[in-house]
Design an enzyme around this catalytic site. Structure first.
Site, short mmCIF file in Angstrom:
data_model
loop_
_atom_site.label_atom_id
_atom_site.label_comp_id
_atom_site.label_asym_id
_atom_site.label_seq_id
_atom_site.Cartn_x
_atom_site.Cartn_y
_atom_site.Cartn_z
N PRO A 276 39.23 -1.02 54.76
CA PRO A 276 38.52 -1.19 56.02
C PRO A 276 37.53 -0.07 56.28
O PRO A 276 37.80 1.09 55.97
CB PRO A 276 39.65 -1.17 57.06
CG PRO A 276 40.72 -0.36 56.43
CD PRO A 276 40.62 -0.57 54.95
N ARG A 278 34.35 -0.55 59.04
CA ARG A 278 33.94 -0.79 60.42
C ARG A 278 35.11 -0.83 61.41
O ARG A 278 35.05 -0.21 62.46
CB ARG A 278 33.20 -2.14 60.46
CG ARG A 278 32.60 -2.49 61.81
CD ARG A 278 32.10 -3.94 61.80
NE ARG A 278 31.34 -4.27 60.63
CZ ARG A 278 30.01 -4.15 60.52
NH1 ARG A 278 29.31 -3.72 61.54
NH2 ARG A 278 29.39 -4.48 59.39
N TYR A 318 20.26 -6.24 61.76
CA TYR A 318 21.21 -7.37 61.75
C TYR A 318 21.18 -8.18 63.05
O TYR A 318 22.10 -8.97 63.29
CB TYR A 318 22.65 -6.85 61.56
CG TYR A 318 22.87 -5.93 60.40
CD1 TYR A 318 22.67 -6.36 59.09
CD2 TYR A 318 23.29 -4.62 60.61
CE1 TYR A 318 22.89 -5.51 58.03
CE2 TYR A 318 23.52 -3.77 59.54
CZ TYR A 318 23.31 -4.21 58.26
OH TYR A 318 23.54 -3.37 57.21
N CYS A 343 7.15 3.30 66.18
CA CYS A 343 6.01 2.38 66.14
C CYS A 343 6.33 1.12 65.35
O CYS A 343 5.75 0.87 64.28
CB CYS A 343 4.81 3.09 65.51
SG CYS A 343 4.56 4.70 66.22
N GLU A 344 7.27 0.35 65.82
CA GLU A 344 7.64 -0.93 65.21
C GLU A 344 8.15 -1.81 66.34
O GLU A 344 8.95 -1.35 67.15
CB GLU A 344 8.81 -0.77 64.22
CG GLU A 344 8.56 0.17 63.10
CD GLU A 344 8.64 -0.51 61.74
OE1 GLU A 344 8.80 -1.74 61.68
OE2 GLU A 344 8.52 0.22 60.74
N TYR A 372 28.32 2.36 60.60
CA TYR A 372 26.98 2.00 60.15
C TYR A 372 25.92 2.45 61.17
O TYR A 372 24.92 1.78 61.38
CB TYR A 372 26.89 0.49 59.85
CG TYR A 372 27.95 0.07 58.85
CD1 TYR A 372 27.84 0.44 57.51
CD2 TYR A 372 29.09 -0.62 59.24
CE1 TYR A 372 28.83 0.10 56.59
CE2 TYR A 372 30.09 -0.96 58.33
CZ TYR A 372 29.95 -0.59 57.01
OH TYR A 372 30.93 -0.92 56.11
C1 PLP Z 1 31.27 -2.06 52.81
C2 PLP Z 1 32.48 -2.28 52.01
C3 PLP Z 1 33.74 -2.18 52.62
C4 PLP Z 1 33.93 -1.95 54.09
O1 PLP Z 1 33.49 -3.03 54.85
P1 PLP Z 1 33.73 -3.06 56.42
O2 PLP Z 1 33.10 -4.32 56.84
O3 PLP Z 1 33.09 -1.87 56.99
O4 PLP Z 1 35.21 -3.06 56.64
C5 PLP Z 1 34.85 -2.31 51.81
N1 PLP Z 1 34.74 -2.56 50.48
C6 PLP Z 1 33.54 -2.68 49.88
C7 PLP Z 1 33.48 -2.94 48.42
C8 PLP Z 1 32.37 -2.56 50.62
O5 PLP Z 1 31.19 -2.70 50.02
#
Ligand code: PLP
Length: 418
Positions: A276, A278, A318, A343-344, A372
Site C-alpha cells: 500500500p 496512498r 488526474y 502559466c498554464e 503523490y
Molecule cells: C504505485 C505502486 C504501488 C502503490 O500504489 P498505491 O495506489 O499508492 O497503493 C504498489 N505497487 C506498485 C508496483 C506500484 O507501482
C-alpha cells in the site's frame, strides 16, 4: 481517522492549530499527521496479521525520510521502483530483507546495486529483464529472489493514467504467458523463483477488480505449485483508494480489503505481501496555502493561491477532487475557481467550489494531499520545492526545508564556450 478537525473554528491537526504552524513556516507547505499514518498502518496490520504477511510501504507515494521511518518503526518493509527509492528506504532504516523492488525498467546499474544490498525480492516485468538480472547475479555470484509481475487483464475501473492491469498496459507479464516464463526462470543459475506479483492500478474504490485479479493469481500459484515450481510469496501490490470526496470521517476500506485477501489466500501456505502507498499516507497530509489575490472574471470569481500545479499536480494530471478547507472557519459561503499562479490553464485546483468566504491573505488547506503530492512536485516556473512539516500530538518538526534560489539556479552550468 481524519486528523484534521475544527476547534473553536480553527482547523487543527492533532493538538496544533494550522494557523499556529503557519506563523512559523511560510506558506505553501505540506503538513502531515504522524498519528494518521500510524493508524492507517495499524489498520492493515491488525487485519492482515492472521496471515503470514509483510506490509511493504510503496515509497513513491511519499518518500520523505521521516515518513518512511514512521512506517519502518512499526515494522513495515518497502516497495521501491528505483535505485533512489531503494537508497531512501535503506537510509530510513528499512531492513533490506523487507524490500521488494518493482518497476518496469530496472537498469543494469540499479539491478547491481539492489543485488549488492540483498533485498527480499525483485518483481520482474519482462523476459529480457529476467535475463539481465540472471546475468548480473551470476557475475556477482549471487542469487536473485524473484517474482514475476503478472498482468491479469483486469479492468481496475480507475483513472486511465493509473490503471495498470489491463492487457494493453505496459506492465507485467500477460497471465497467458506466465507458466512458460516461470519454467524458463526456474532453470537459470542466478535466479531463485520465489513469488507471484500483481498490481492492477491505483486509487481503486471498487473492491471487485481486486477479487477478480487475486482469484486469477491464486489459480496461477496453485498451477505453478503443481507443476513443480513452489511459490512461497504472493505479492498483491497496492492500489486501495482513499475516499477523497467524503466529508468528515474518512473510511479507508482497509479492513474490507484485508477481508478479501484473507478470504482468498487463507490456507495457501505462502507469505502474503501488500504494497500500500496512498492508503497509508494520503489522508495524513494537508497542503497549506495562502490566498494571494481574489479576482473577478467575466462569470466567475477566482481565488489565486500561492501553491500551484508544480507543488501538487493531482488535480491537473488526474482531474482529482480534493476538499479545500478554510483554515479559519467562515459562515458566509462563496463559489470560487481555485487556481495557482503557474502559466498554464491546467493549474487549477477546483472549479465552481463553494466554501467559506476567503479574503487576500487568508489561509486554506487542500485535504488528503499526503500521497503523490510532494513526491510528484517539480520546480516548474522556477518555483522552489516547498517545505514539509510533521506533526505528532503537540509537536511539529520541519522534515524538509524549502530549497533556495541559489541552490536551484546553480544546478545549471554554462558551457565552456559561453
Ligand atoms: C504505485 C505502486 C504501488 C502503490 O500504489 P498505491 O495506489 O499508492 O497503493 C504498489 N505497487 C506498485 C508496483 C506500484 O507501482
Amino acid at each position: 481517522m481524519n486528523p484534521y478537525n475544527y476547534k473553536n473554528n480553527q482547523l487543527s491537526v492533532e493538538g496544533l492549530s494550522i494557523k499556529q504552524i503557519a506563523e512559523v513556516i511560510e506558506t505553501p507547505f505540506y503538513c502531515y499527521s504522524q498519528s494518521a499514518i500510524q493508524n492507517a498502518y495499524q489498520e492493515y496490520d491488525v487485519n492482515i496479521k492472521q496471515l503470514d504477511s509483510l506490509i511493504c510501504y510503496a515509497v513513491k507515494a511519499n518518500s520523505n525520510q521521516a515518513i518512511i521511518k514512521t512506517l519502518a518503526d512499526l515494522g513495515a518493509g518497502a516497495d521501491v521502483v528505483s535505485e533512489g527509492e531503494l537508497r531512501r528506504a535503506l537510509m530510513a532504516g528499512v531492513p533490506a530483507n523487507k524490500i521488494v523492488y518493482s518497476g518496469v525498467a530496472k537498469t543494469a546499474h540499479e539491478i547491481k546495486f539492489a543485488l549488492e544490498q540483498d533485498i527480499f525480492q525483485f518483481n520482474v516485468e519482462s523476459e529480457n529483464e529476467l535475463m539481465l538480472l540472471n546475468e548480473i547475479a551470476c557475475h556477482l555470484d549471487k542469487k536473485a529472489a524473484i517474482a514475476f509481475r503478472i498482468n491479469p487483464d483486469v479492468d481496475a475501473k480507475t483513472h486511465a493514467k493509473i490503471s495498470t492491469g489491463k492487457s494493453e498496459n505496459k506492465f507485467g507479464i500477460p497471465i497467458s504467458k506466465a507458466r512458460d516464463i516461470y519454467q524458463k526462470a526456474a532453470k537459470l543459475e542466478g535466479i531463485v523463483v520465489q513469488g507471484v506479483d500483481v498490481h492492477i492500478g491505483s486509487q481503486l474504490t471498487d473492491l471487485v477488480p481486486f477479487k477478480l485479479a487475486f482469484s486469477r493469481i491464486k489459480k496461477l500459484v496453485t498451477d505453478l505449485n503443481q507443476s513443480g515450481i513452489p511459490i512461497s510469496a504472493i505479492d498483491l501490490g497496492g492500489g486501495l483508494g482513499v475516499n477523497y470526496e467524503q466529508k468528515g470521517e474518512i473510511s479507508h476500506g482497509i479492513e474490507a480489503y484485508c477481508q478479501i485477501v484473507k478470504e482468498i489466500f487463507t490456507g495457501m501456505d505462502c507469505q502474503i505481501i501488500l504494497e500500500p502507498g496512498r492508503s497509508l499516507v494520503a489522508d495524513s497530509g494537508l497542503l497549506v496555502s495562502k490566498v494571494i489575490y481574489t479576482k473577478q472574471g467575466e462569470d466567475r470569481l477566482f481565488l489565486i493561491i500561492d501553491s500551484a500545479m508544480n507543488d501538487f499536480i493531482r488535480p491537473s494530471m488526474y482531474d482529482a477532487f480534493h476538499h479545500i478547507l478554510p483554515i479559519s472557519k467562515k459562515d458566509t459561503q462563496v463559489t470560487y475557481d481555485i487556481v495557482g499562479p503557474v502559466c498554464e490553464t491546467g493549474d487549477t485546483f477546483a472549479k465552481n467550489r463553494t466554501m467559506g468566504k476567503m479574503s487576500e491573505g487568508d489561509l486554506l488547506g487542500i485535504a488528503s494531499a499526503g500521497a503523490y503530492g510532494s513526491t510528484m512536485s517539480s520546480t516548474y516556473n522556477t518555483r522552489l520545492l516547498i517545505p514539509e512539516v510533521l506533526v505528532k500530538d503537540q509537536d511539529m518538526c520541519i522534515i524538509k526545508k524549502r530549497t533556495d534560489y541559489e541552490v536551484l539556479i546553480n544546478q545549471d552550468q554554462l558551457a565552456p564556450w559561453q
